[in-house]
Scaffold this active site. Structure first.
Site, mmCIF file in Angstrom:
data_model
loop_
_atom_site.group_PDB
_atom_site.id
_atom_site.type_symbol
_atom_site.label_atom_id
_atom_site.label_comp_id
_atom_site.label_asym_id
_atom_site.label_seq_id
_atom_site.Cartn_x
_atom_site.Cartn_y
_atom_site.Cartn_z
ATOM 1 N N GLU A 1 29.540 99.549 85.172
ATOM 2 C CA GLU A 1 28.662 100.149 86.002
ATOM 3 C C GLU A 1 29.518 100.487 87.493
ATOM 4 O OE1 GLU A 1 25.025 98.457 87.161
ATOM 5 O OE2 GLU A 1 24.599 100.021 88.672
ATOM 6 N N LYS B 1 16.621 83.284 75.870
ATOM 7 C CA LYS B 1 16.808 84.722 75.836
ATOM 8 C C LYS B 1 15.451 85.572 75.707
ATOM 9 C CE LYS B 1 21.102 83.177 73.638
ATOM 10 N NZ LYS B 1 21.861 83.137 72.369
ATOM 11 N N ASP C 1 27.261 83.445 77.473
ATOM 12 C CA ASP C 1 26.195 84.101 76.526
ATOM 13 C C ASP C 1 25.515 85.134 76.968
ATOM 14 O OD1 ASP C 1 24.224 84.852 74.500
ATOM 15 O OD2 ASP C 1 24.391 82.854 73.813
ATOM 16 N N HIS D 1 15.793 107.569 112.558
ATOM 17 C CA HIS D 1 16.586 108.245 113.492
ATOM 18 C C HIS D 1 16.582 109.845 113.268
ATOM 19 C CE1 HIS D 1 19.321 104.668 114.177
ATOM 20 N NE2 HIS D 1 17.958 104.408 114.871
#
Lengths: 403, 403, 403, 403
Positions: B99, B228, B303, B398
């Site tokens: 990524e 998991k 893992d 702003h």
């Protein structure tokens, strides 16, 4: 031509910063220099990390402060016949993992699926989401913003789709909590996993909301997306692909190949995957779906953090008069065959193994097929683990009887 | 000496099965033969996958049906000073990811942490769990089984610990649902992540329960572990290491380096990470903890499917009179510095970068330190993303004022 | 004319069954006979239960095997000005409870709301749901059923709406898990809470699905409704009315009346209602919303088991430069002003106190207003409890400083 | 002697405040005056609410700003034989509800239980909790506070138990999130539901923590208790009583009385209560447990807002070779037979019906028995609803076959 060692000296001397190395040397040399620096500072030997075999220039869009690569062992399971909405044929499943026995386990499960004639799979829902959060004055203003959005979905679609040549806005779901308004944008991102596409498109749409309503954008992601977190909204409503794979295993196969019964497997599924997960307060009612998702994600260049959503899966087992019906329904499987890590050298080859590298015809078909095949793989993993449990259980029952 | 192509021929001729190749050739040749086979059947070119640089024999315990490796780009973030219960010093964080922008984002966040004097980190709870499910006749029998277990914890400890030279049983928590009894065994697995150790030890203890009580084992994992899968039991009670990292960033650093205010960052955290996640029905109240967990997991051989539990994290931000207090608390971070993927070539080097390869002194100290450093990394990731949001928000404010 | 004692004798003699008593005597006598029986068998004195003051004939649709009534003390809080989408004016809140201090607490909170000029409230979503579950052969058949439903929503609407003169089908959301198809029907049930209306309408529609598709109905409620269970689907997507009430309390009121600061209240809300509930794995991010929901539900004849869904609420607090913004968003508040217990003697009077007995103009307006007013009451309860906490906290802080 | 009308005049004239009325008149007159006021301001007729039959003085500890009572119809189900840890005998179940058909449904289910020889029930865990939240400087200080608490549990027990003659501290579980420390105190509160007892005891203990450690109390409840909110911590770890009731119904009873099969009931349970609730992201895996909990709570004076936690229940059904095993496990049933609403006139009579008014011998036995009997009632409700579904299903299957 720069030398890694010289470059490392210059960084240590304060002439350069580590992240600027790529500006002063070709990527492989910069990467080597950074390894050299790291070795000097930590004493670590980085030979294996530096022994990558791709061209560092090819991964510049994927990594910063590069030092090389992690090499994760890859194996293959299958083939498994998949009769899907997009998938249609026999598929091998490349899996990258460091967990011994995983590939073998899935392979055994897929052999059972194969013996049963293959898996059926379908995408039942689809859409990549991004949900910005806006601040409003209060609930009255929230109502006006939500109404404005409902009445201007076409304008927002135009803004969103102006940023992408492929993506299509499916819809916008509003959620209001006090003075926060969340708009969950869902997109058809075709063969891309689509998180970046959805983010960029939503940014454009959010700017319109800000310009035309009193709402102020606080964060482009307000966590109702929900990306990379366990979340019921994904488990219930889906994200990426919602996909199911199932199989009907004849009683003879259950008996001969699996050495157990459909009833025993169904019991294990109920007590473990349904009741056990219920008691655990879980959103994952399965045995090891994440193992398969993780291994295929790593092999094919998916986003590893999205393994999180991939675990939102429900496994069901019916004993149909001795035959075994089993299914795995993954609520939020986020996959792509283009973009991100899918372009890298080993990852794109893994997609070739499945026959799904790059975009599909029609667009989206390849990512759909990948989701269906991963679901079939997960089904193999579930069958394998549940039958092992059931067989042990029967064995233990036999022992008890023998005593 | 076998030739890959010949071996492939023999498999295709039905003389050999693909999974038996390692019995007929050295691992690298077997792996090459399997690639050859796969190439023939799928037409895929597998050169990059085959261009791994470790010795195939070294990964035999990690993969079956090996075809090579996925190469995942690795970068480095930091260094970040961590004042932990086990960690103590400046640490670089190796991250493997595809990524783009992730390493840079974490690096920016860690620079802020560094400017603020470093992160503090602590393990607040620890224990790897395995929870078998037993079938009983009904609730009356369940009660007797649970009582028996409570009265025989020493016997069960003896059985469990007989299987391991390192692991220690911490305790056994019973959960009853109708005619199912779940016993959640928790272990101190020292520097190992410990899932296998816990499974083997629990198998021995479960056998005692079966032998001495009327309970029948249905599954060695009854999903109250919970491994998991996203599960509240882990988010609430922890699994692996429960760890927090925090930092107090002085107002001057917030203003000068981050170009925003503690109040703006706190608002983004509240609306996104707290209220947004609340509305999503999430167990993860953070921005991108899983990104950091995933990248360090891949780099260091953890893992990958346990990234799921790593996402059970809560990020908090306080505006303390202009100073910024930020924390990330990961409920269930499952890590080890020995065993599993940590032994592989690139992965063990990545652990060397952190200075934590192999077992700690005392045992468990290295895995503790790794957890604390990952938490510090996650803190960097949160700070970076939240400040970016807050800065955008201020910028947009702003602009609005400028209109 | 039957005598209770004689009737009791006849039941004990086996001539009659207890549940048949109403067929042999007028309801009050039958009820007395049943009390007599119960007294004989349990030794309990049932005078108070028998001292109800309604006509037993009037509650025959609400109770079987009647023995009398529970008398629950009722108090009143308010009045509170509510500027709602349907509510508009000052409202008293009748509350039936046995929890001492609750009415006083809510009353104090509403006094603050009143001092701040009143609450604003809005319904942000609405719909009563019923979700039957169907069995199909597998995922391929599931897809065809879901497609059929999508293509025949008009037919299903016709079937559903044929059963009701008021209700309107809003939409049907399909969810698929393996070989189970859930269709979540949502209805606008106007001023009725609508569970019965939705059930009857859905039964008719489900019959069409069964007749026209291969799906077999397994249960008219498949728990994706979700009725009377804690469920993320309700917390995320809503059920009944999704409603928010909020208020902006000026700094002067916070200081003078509440003796604390907006910052202190916001801190208590963040640590308790947001972070605490996050860590608890909760779907309720509030202090005591259920207390207010329960008390008004009992007073006005709502379904007490739906207090469960009423607890799915998020409370937010902002410190706006010293002013206090507070909101409560109830995701799934299921209320009606017609039907069920709302018709009973004391309950309909309580609705009169609010000015909302029977149907609204337009239909649905009264139930909308009731939801908004309950939300305002919940807001009062949250403010009261949070300011008490914050004031204690300040007091304790002052003590610390004094040491 | 004050006259209600005069008192109302004085309040309207501003001489008195409504909540001060009890200081100027006996409770019944004050209550009448408040009704008069309310009638004047809202135009509502409050005769029925005012027609309560208890002595207003007796409910002063339960209500403020009293105006009278809600009368909720009460019926009775049973008797049902319960073989519990505390319950032992045949019990009638008083139920107060406005939902027609509920008592009849439970009654039918209990008849089945009775035909099967009765229900077995057991308390598997017990403890009323209160979890204050403290602010600390950061994670390092959190660690020292948690350690201090672990090392001074005796001191905290002494402080806590000094406030109560009955309650006993069971233990203290710490949870840390950044700079917030939550201490979940669990108490054995004997026959009291115990929320007030736990709160007062915890307040004393929290004062010790504040005095002896750097921690500052922010809120006496930090929502990890968790009271009156849906929360996984309760569903997983329990609160109040964790209780299961089960029954084994012989095949002949299933066939003759229920006109269905164990297999059909098990299927309905799996698709609806297990898979449906899983997909809904629910913590309640049951059909209508909250209905029974609510009705018995109202009848016996329990806290109605705690119906929320009562819905955390899992129903299981096994087909045991044609016999039907069914169970309901309620994780967090908070009940008492002393204190709170249990003392009121009609409510204490309802407890007499069950034979459980006031404290048990040994202390706690009556509340234990009440929990077991409610669980048996919930079991009846589940059986009734599931068998109705299964019978319909079979009927529909028969129709299909007939076509």
């Amino acid at each position: 031509m720069a030398d890694p060692s010289d470059l490392a000296d210059r960084v240590q001397a304060g002439d350069l910063r580590s992240y600027e190395l790529e500006a002063h040397a070709d990527p492989d040399v910069a990467t080597a220099a950074r390894r050299e620096l790291l070795a000097r500072e930590t004493g670590a030997d980085l030979d294996a990390i530096g022994d990558y075999t791709f061209d560092a220039a090819d991964v510049e869009a994927s990594i910063e402060n590069a030092i090389g690569a992690a090499q994760v062992p890859m194996g293959v399971a299958g083939p498994v016949p998949v009769d899907g909405g997009a998938a249609d044929g026999e598929y091998y499943l490349p899996m990258a993992t460091t967990e011994g026995a995983l590939v073998a386990s899935v392979n055994r499960g897929l052999a059972t699926v194969r013996d049963a004639g293959g898996a059926t799979a379908r995408i039942t829902d689809s859409g990549m989401t991004r949900a910005p959060v806006f601040r409003v004055e209060g609930i009255a203003e929230a109502e006006t913003v939500v109404e404005w959005v409902a009445n201007h979905e076409d304008d927002l679609r135009a803004a969103a789709e102006s940023t992408t040549s492929h993506g299509e806005l499916i819809g916008i779901e509003p959620y209001v909590v006090g003075d926060s308004v969340y708009l969950r944008f869902a997109y058809d991102t075709k063969d891309a996993m689509g998180m970046n596409m959805a983010t960029i498109a939503t940014e454009a749409a959010a700017a319109v909301v800000e310009a035309e309503t009193p709402a102020s954008l606080v964060a482009l992601s307000g966590n109702l997306c929900t990306d990379k977190k366990p979340a019921a909204i994904n488990a219930v409503e889906g994200r990426g692909r919602t996909v199911t794979a199932d199989v009907l295993v004849p009683e003879s196969v259950v008996a001969d190949r699996l050495d157990t019964t459909a009833a025993a497997i169904a019991e294990a599924n109920t007590r473990k995957n349904l009741v056990g997960s219920a008691k655990a307060g879980s959103l994952g009612f399965n045995a090891q779906a994440a193992n398969v998702v993780a291994a295929v994600f790593l092999a094919t260049g998916q986003d590893a953090a999205q393994i999180v959503e991939g675990a939102n899966a429900i496994t069901t087992v019916d004993d149909r008069d001795g035959d075994l019906y089993a299914s795995v329904s993954l609520a939020s499987l986020e996959v792509g065959t283009v973009g991100g890590g899918t372009k890298l050298a080993t990852q794109s080859e893994a997609l070739d193994v499945i026959g799904l590298r790059s975009g599909g015809d029609p667009p989206g078909a390849n990512a759909d097929a990948l989701a269906e095949i991963i679901a079939a793989g997960a089904l193999g993993g579930e069958l394998s683990l549940l039958t092992a449990l059931a067989a042990d259980h029967l064995a233990s029952a036999h022992e008890s009887l023998g005593r």
